[in-house]
Each structure stands twice: as structure tokens, then as C-alpha cells.
Motif scaffolding. Structure first.
Motif, short mmCIF file in Angstrom:
data_model
loop_
_atom_site.label_atom_id
_atom_site.label_comp_id
_atom_site.label_asym_id
_atom_site.label_seq_id
_atom_site.Cartn_x
_atom_site.Cartn_y
_atom_site.Cartn_z
N SER B 49 0.88 -1.16 0.00
CA SER B 49 0.00 0.00 0.00
C SER B 49 0.92 1.22 0.00
CB SER B 49 -0.93 0.00 1.21
OG SER B 49 -0.23 0.47 2.34
N LEU B 50 0.39 2.34 -0.43
CA LEU B 50 1.25 3.49 -0.69
C LEU B 50 2.01 3.93 0.57
CD1 LEU B 50 1.87 5.07 -3.18
CD2 LEU B 50 0.05 6.64 -2.63
N ASP B 51 1.36 3.84 1.73
CA ASP B 51 2.01 4.28 2.96
C ASP B 51 3.08 3.30 3.44
OD1 ASP B 51 0.48 6.45 2.96
OD2 ASP B 51 -0.94 5.77 4.46
N MET B 52 2.97 2.05 2.98
CA MET B 52 3.88 1.03 3.51
C MET B 52 4.57 0.28 2.38
SD MET B 52 1.48 -0.40 6.51
CE MET B 52 -0.07 0.07 5.81
#
Lengths: 420, 315
Positions: B49-52
Motif C-alpha cells: 500500500s502506498l504508505d507502507m
């Protein structure tokens, strides 16, 4: 000239002496109506007071578009932006990228509208400070209602009938461009706001309830969407399927619609000196869905968050505090008719005199309906997109409301999986 | 040293310097094309996911296709290969690509034939037709969005004053006309590019062939079919491949011009939505990977069917 440079030299010395550095800050926000103009004015004041400079990075009108860009900056941990103007629904999704504002505002947070603060609090962290609130209104042409002896409508059904009657009569009288109702019908977050109001005011639930249960595939919701679909190409132009806030305002403010659903910002502009509808329109709360139901208004608005990756966090916090202080909220309320987030501004006599709309809207703001972003967390955007797609399909004649809602329920169930 | 050994040493050193000269380009290509592409394909097999992004874990084909047993004897297939919205956007993209490239080829050919004639001010006209192509797509899409607006748009106003329509048409909003609007803008924008490429092909045709045909009294349409068309065909095919590649990736016009609905959503729009709006970076990467595969397959098929001469062996 000499005097000025001497003064600024003294000012610079003063900053160095007190250990305060003048910093370059960047604030990013979307531009609707006169927001940017007012913001710039307040920033100029901030610059003069503190010696910092602030640059505005302007974003598109659609908050769906803004979100994509914000996501990229934040995921890349970019330090380019210090202060973000965030949509009220984003706090649960973006919480980790912003500093906790609680320690900075502990002494003043009680002055803010509680619902607004709650919407920005995620697991006890205050992700952003509420900047202004948004609540929708039904705008109407008071002159036309009077001309045709009509009442201000209390239900959506009345609104439909009144709009149809006046539109037909006006067109028969040669006013070809006249429509009955305009709203935000493009497939984006704005449609979710509009459609949630229709569905909820008919008693059709909240799409996803606070406990996470899905509640959208029901008769009441279908009834609401069926009525809305009948507007398109009838009392509303077909183009409403691609209208955002400013498109709707364009039609209403040029005098071509009897009713409009829009946020408060449109009030100041429609009442502006160059507005053709200046003295011939009024606002009221949105209609209800008929007997035994109440009107529903989606909670909107913006908050200001300080990026966790900012290299000027203290100055950025200072800026957020400045922009949300009493004086600036008051100015914003008067010039842009954005409902303030400080409770006291609603009771300000000057605001009441210059912007009579604001005090009237206090109860609306207090009871505004949040979108299901708290319940659906990181999946909110997809939930919202699934919902607006079902609504948009229904309105453009691609399947009935019942079919689309049944499909939506399946989609949402799939999307949820074991939990949100 | 024998003659032969000298020759092979010479050719070896030539090959070496050829590679040496190519090296910067190969490195650049690797950095800007192969590496991101490889990363995207890798992400499509993870749960990124973009944050991780850095914590992405390998999940195999789950983003593409996965059967989930609900534990009560029932279950369901998940994944992009059974995602109706994805397939709808594939169809939209292919319809768009076929229609736009065909129209642009025909119009481009006509314009090129006109511009190939000698007339006064030809240089000026040649430069002028390029203007739509030179305007950034976002700018022209926004410009057309205003011109096609159902209430304030100049197109509806013109059609109404000509008496062609009685009610303004909601070009970009209505699902039945949204794709047409996208096609109109794309054809307007990209036909000049086609015309220019085809014109370059036309200028390579030796003029004496036409003079001979004229002497023999061959009718013009026959000259066009039997002489001009076969001779410019390689240029046309290259132009078509260029355009098709572009058209299959279409994003900006659709995104700016139309409401984001099933009627016009293309593969790129679908991928972007998942990558950034929905916090489903892996799923969006899977969509991008499939987009890449679809484009690659169509291009290879096209080159094989038309027997395109990529190595320049025939010339």
C-alpha cells in the motif's frame, strides 16, 4: 524607501535577537469561490506579524483530485508542503502523516464546535485543526416563488413539483434557458454528499452505519434515488451529470435555475455586488423526504494539518493557529460565508448583521450528517466511489435504483470482507 | 599477423566501441524504463500500500485471481481478472483506440495529401495545423470541457443557432455522448501528428512516377491506389503503431473531460484510481501490469500481421 529598508533591517535584527527565524512556509489547498483571495489577505497579515513567508500551492476544485496528489506527497514523505488544507473526511485515512495538534491547542480546543473536533480526532490524536465547516443549503429564487404564489418547499417531492411548475411557466413565457434544480451530479465525492442527503432524508440509512453494518439496499433509499433520477433531463439539465460546485453555481447565479443545492460558500458569491440574482434569492434548509422524515445535511468543511515531514513544524503550527483564530474566522464568515469552527463566531453581532446566513446555520452544522469515513477507515474512498457510481448509473438511466443498490450492497460486502 | 586476424580484431574493436557508445543509452533505459516496469510487476505480486511500500510482502497471484472460501461451503473469486469494472475499462480503451486511430489515420491522410500539393502559403499552413498537437493535452481537454459545457458551451450555442438541435446537449455528462466527446477531442488533437508523419512518407515518393503516370493517362484514383498508397504504407503503419500505443494508454482527456464513470473509464484511469485513491497500490500495480501486457500483445500482433519492416532489411 530608506525608512522601509531600515525598518525591515531592525525587524530582522529583532528576530535574530529573540532567536526566532523567519521561515518559508508552504500551504496547499483547493480553490473554490473566494477562498484563495481571503486566504492570501490573511497570509499577508501573518507575514507582516511574524516575518515568515507563506506560499500558496493551489489545487483543483474536486477534492477527489486533491486527495490523489496529497497521497503522493505524503507517501513520498515530501517536506515541500508544511500545511495541508484537508477535507473533513480524510483524517482517518491520513492520520499517520500529520503531527498531533493536541499539545498545541489544549487550552483553546474547547472553543471549537465539538462535532468538528471529533471528526478530526483519530484514536485520540488531533490530526488537524478544523478550519471552516461546510453545510449545504437549498438556494431558491424568492422572486419566482412569489411570482407564482409558491411556498418554500419542505419536502423533496414539493421541491420537484414547484420546480417543474415554475420552470414550465417561465419557459412558456420565453425564458428558454430556465431550469428547476441544479446540484452536484458528477461522479466524485460531491455526489456522495448530495446523494447521502437524499437517501438519509428519506430514512434510507447512512450507507455504512457507525457500527460498520451496510445499510443502503432498502426501499427508502431506492425511492430517494428514483426521484433524483427523474430530475435529470427534467427539472435539471442533463449536464448536471457532470456538474461540480462551480458549475451548479454558474447556472443558478446567472439566473437560470429556480433551486440549487450547494455549500455555504455560494451564498456570499450569489449575494455579491456583481451577481444577477443578488436581491432575488434566499436560502433554507434542505427538504425532507416526506412525512415522518427530517432533512439531512452532509457535514463538510476543511481542516488544517501540519505535515509530519515539515521542516518548519513550529512555524507551521503558528500559521494554523493564526488562520483559525477568532478574527480570521470572523473575516472568513463574513466574506466567504463559510460557517466558522469557533462556536463564539456564530454569536458575533457583526457577523449576524453582515452575513445573516451564518447564525441561522448553527443548528444545521450541529446536526450535520458525517459521511461514513470513520466506520470504513482506509476503505472510505472506495466505499464512496462505489456509492457515487451506483447513484450516477441510476441517474444516467443505466439500471434502476433497486438494481444498482442491490449491486452496491454486494460490492460493499465484498469490499468490507471480514471487517473494514 | 594475418589479414584475417587483423580483420577480426578490427571488427571486435568496432563492436566494443559500438557498445561503449550505446552504454549511456542502455543505462538510461534501464533506469527510466526497465527498473520501474520491473518494480511495478513485482508490486503486483505483493500486498503493497502506498504508505507502507517498503514493507510489501509477497502474496503470489492474489491480486489477479484468488478463490476465497467463506468457511460455510460458499466462496467467491476475487481479483482483477474477475473484476467487472476492469473488463469494462479494457473494452472502453480498445473501443477508443480503434475508433480514434482509424479516424485519425483517414483524416491525417486527407490532410497530408492536401499539404503535399504545391500552393501559396503551404509552409504557413503546415505549421498552423500542428497547433492542436502542440497544446498540452490537459489545457486542450479543459478548453474543450468549457466549449462542450451544456449551459455555457459555445458548441451547443452554435448548433442551436444553426437550428441543428433544439435542446443543449450534455456532451461530456451523458453516458451516450461522453465517449464521442472524448473521441472528438482526441481526433482534433492528434490528427495533425498523423498528417505530419504521413506527409513525410509522401515526400519520399519520387515525383517522376507521377509524371510517367500522367503521360500514360492513368486516372488519379488509380494512381493513388496503385502507386501512392503502397509507397507510403510503411510510413502510415509506423504512424498507426505510434498512435495506437498512445491511444491504449489514454488517460488525461478522459480524466479531465468526463465524469469518472463506467462509460469512459479506461485502463489507465482504473489503475490510477486504485494506486492512489483507494490505497490499493498492489491492485493498481496489477492493473498497470495487465495494461502493459495488453499493449505489448497488441503491438506485437500488429507488427506481425502487417509484416512491419523494423530492421530495415528490405530497403
Amino acid at each position: 524607501m530608506k525608512m522601509k529598508s531600515l525598518l525591515s533591517g531592525v525587524a530582522a535584527l529583532a528576530f535574530i535577537a529573540t532567536g526566532v527565524m523567519a521561515e518559508d512556509l508552504t500551504i496547499v489547498h483547493g480553490a473554490i469561490g473566494r477562498d484563495q483571495e481571503v486566504l492570501r489577505g490573511q497570509l499577508d497579515q501573518f507575514e507582516a506579524d511574524t516575518g515568515h513567508t507563506v506560499t500558496i500551492v493551489s489545487m483543483p476544485e474536486s477534492s477527489t483530485d486533491q486527495f490523489g496528489q496529497y497521497r503522493l506527497w505524503l507517501a513520498a514523505q515530501s517536506s515541500d508542503i508544511d500545511v495541508y488544507r484537508l477535507d473533513v473526511i480524510w483524517a482517518p485515512q491520513l492520520a499517520s502523516h500529520f503531527i498531533d495538534m493536541n499539545p498545541y491547542v489544549a487550552d483553546i480546543i474547547g472553543d471549537f464546535v465539538p462535532a468538528a473536533v471529533e471528526s478530526q480526532t483519530v484514536n485520540g490524536k488531533l490530526v488537524a485543526l478544523p478550519f471552516f465547516l461546510g453545510a449545504p443549503a437549498l438556494y431558491y429564487r424568492s422572486d419566482l416563488l412569489e411570482k407564482y404564489g409558491e411556498q418554500v418547499p419542505a419536502t423533496w417531492q414539493d421541491m420537484t413539483a414547484t420546480a417543474q411548475r415554475i420552470m414550465d411557466a417561465e419557459r412558456a413565457a420565453g425564458n428558454d434557458g430556465m431550469y428547476g434544480f441544479v446540484f452536484q451530479g458528477a461522479a466524485y465525492e460531491g455526489l456522495t454528499c448530495n446523494a447521502q442527503e437524499w437517501v438519509n432524508s428519506f430514512g434510507g440509512g447512512r450507507i455504512v452505519e457507525l457500527d460498520g453494518s451496510i445499510n443502503i439496499n432498502n426501499e427508502k433509499a431506492a425511492e430517494a434515488l428514483t426521484l433524483a433520477a427523474s430530475w435529470v433531463g427534467g427539472i435539471a439539465p442533463e449536464g448536471v451529470l457532470n456538474y461540480k460546485e462551480e458549475d451548479a453555481r454558474g447556472v443558478f447565479q446567472s439566473g437560470n435555475s429556480v433551486f440549487m443545492r450547494n455549500w455555504n460558500y455560494a451564498y456570499a458569491l450569489s449575494a455579491g455586488e456583481d451577481s444577477p440574482v443578488r436581491d432575488i434569492f434566499a436560502v433554507t434548509t434542505l427538504p425532507s423526504g416526506g412525512e415522518g422524515t427530517t432533512s439531512a445535511a452532509t457535514l463538510g468543511g476543511s481542516s488544517l494539518g501540519v505535515s509530519a515531514y515539515s521542516e518548519h513544524q513550529d512555524a507551521a503550527v503558528e500559521l494554523v493557529q493564526f488562520l483559525t483564530n477568532y478574527e480570521n474566522q470572523k473575516e472568513r464568515a463574513i466574506v466567504t460565508s463559510r460557517p466558522p469552527t469557533l462556536t463564539a463566531v456564530y454569536d458575533d453581532a457583526e457577523v449576524a448583521e453582515l452575513q445573516e446566513f451564518i447564525p441561522l446555520w448553527k443548528p444545521v452544522v450541529d446536526n450535520a450528517l458525517p459521511r461514513p469515513s470513520a466506520a470504513t477507515l482506509r476503505k472510505y474512498n472506495e466505499v464512496s466511489a462505489a456509492f457515487w457510481t451506483a447513484v450516477h448509473n441510476t441517474m444516467s438511466g443505466d439500471g434502476t435504483a433497486e438494481e444498482n443498490l442491490a449491486e452496491l450492497e454486494i460490492d460493499l460486502t465484498r469490499l468490507r470482507g471480514p471487517r473494514w | 599477423m594475418t589479414d584475417k586476424a587483423l580483420k577480426s580484431r578490427l571488427s571486435r574493436s568496432r563492436t566494443r566501441s559500438a557498445w561503449l557508445f550505446l552504454a549511456p543509452m542502455l543505462v538510461t533505459l534501464f533506469v527510466v524504463a526497465a527498473w520501474p516496469l520491473g518494480r511495478t510487476i513485482w508490486f503486483s505480486f505483493t500486498d503493497a500500500s502506498l504508505d507502507m511500500i517498503s514493507e510489501a510482502r509477497w502474496v503470489g497471484f492474489r491480486n489477479y485471481l484468488e478463490y476465497v472460501d467463506w468457511g460455510d461451503g460458499n466462496g467467491q473469486y476475487y481479483g482483477i481478472l474477475v473484476d467487472a469494472r476492469w473488463w469494462r475499462s479494457v473494452i472502453n480503451t480498445i473501443v477508443f483506440a480503434l475508433a480514434s486511430v482509424s479516424l485519425e489515420t483517414v483524416f491525417g491522410l486527407i490532410i497530408a495529401l492536401v499539404l503535399n500539393q504545391k500552393f501559396r502559403g503551404r509552409g504557413f499552413v503546415r505549421a498552423a495545423v500542428l497547433i492542436p498537437w502542440a497544446i498540452p493535452t490537459i489545457v486542450s481537454a479543459k478548453m474543450w470541457a468549457w466549449m462542450l459545457h451544456d449551459q455555457f458551451g459555445i458548441i451547443n450555442d452554435m448548433l442551436q443557432s444553426l437550428g441543428l438541435i433544439t435542446e443543449p446537449i450534455a456532451w461530456t455528462a451523458s453516458p451516450s455522448t461522453a465517449m464521442i466527446a472524448v473521441l472528438m477531442v482526441d481526433v482534433w488533437k492528434t490528427t495533425p501528428f498523423m498528417a505530419l508523419l504521413i506527409l513525410a512518407g509522401l515526400q519520399m515518393v519520387p515525383q517522376d512516377i507521377y509524371e510517367a503516370a500522367k503521360l500514360d493517362g492513368v486516372p488519379a484514383h488509380r494512381v493513388f491506389r496503385k502507386v501512392t498508397l503502397p509507397l507510403i504504407m510503411p510510413a502510415v503503419l509506423v504512424a498507426v503503431v505510434f498512435r495506437a500505443l498512445d491511444a491504449l494508454r489514454i488517460f488525461d482527456i478522459v480524466y479531465v473531460l468526463t465524469p469518472n464513470t463506467d462509460a469512459t473509464r479506461t485502463m489507465s484511469v482504473f489503475a490510477r484510481e486504485n494506486l492512489f485513491d483507494y490505497d490499493k497500490f498492489a491492485y493498481g500495480s496489477a492493473a498497470s501490469t495487465l495494461l502493459f501486457l495488453v499493449i505489448a500483445l497488441i503491438t506485437i500482433a500488429f507488427i506481425m500481421i502487417t509484416r512491419m519492416d523494423l530492421e530495415g532489411k528490405r530497403s
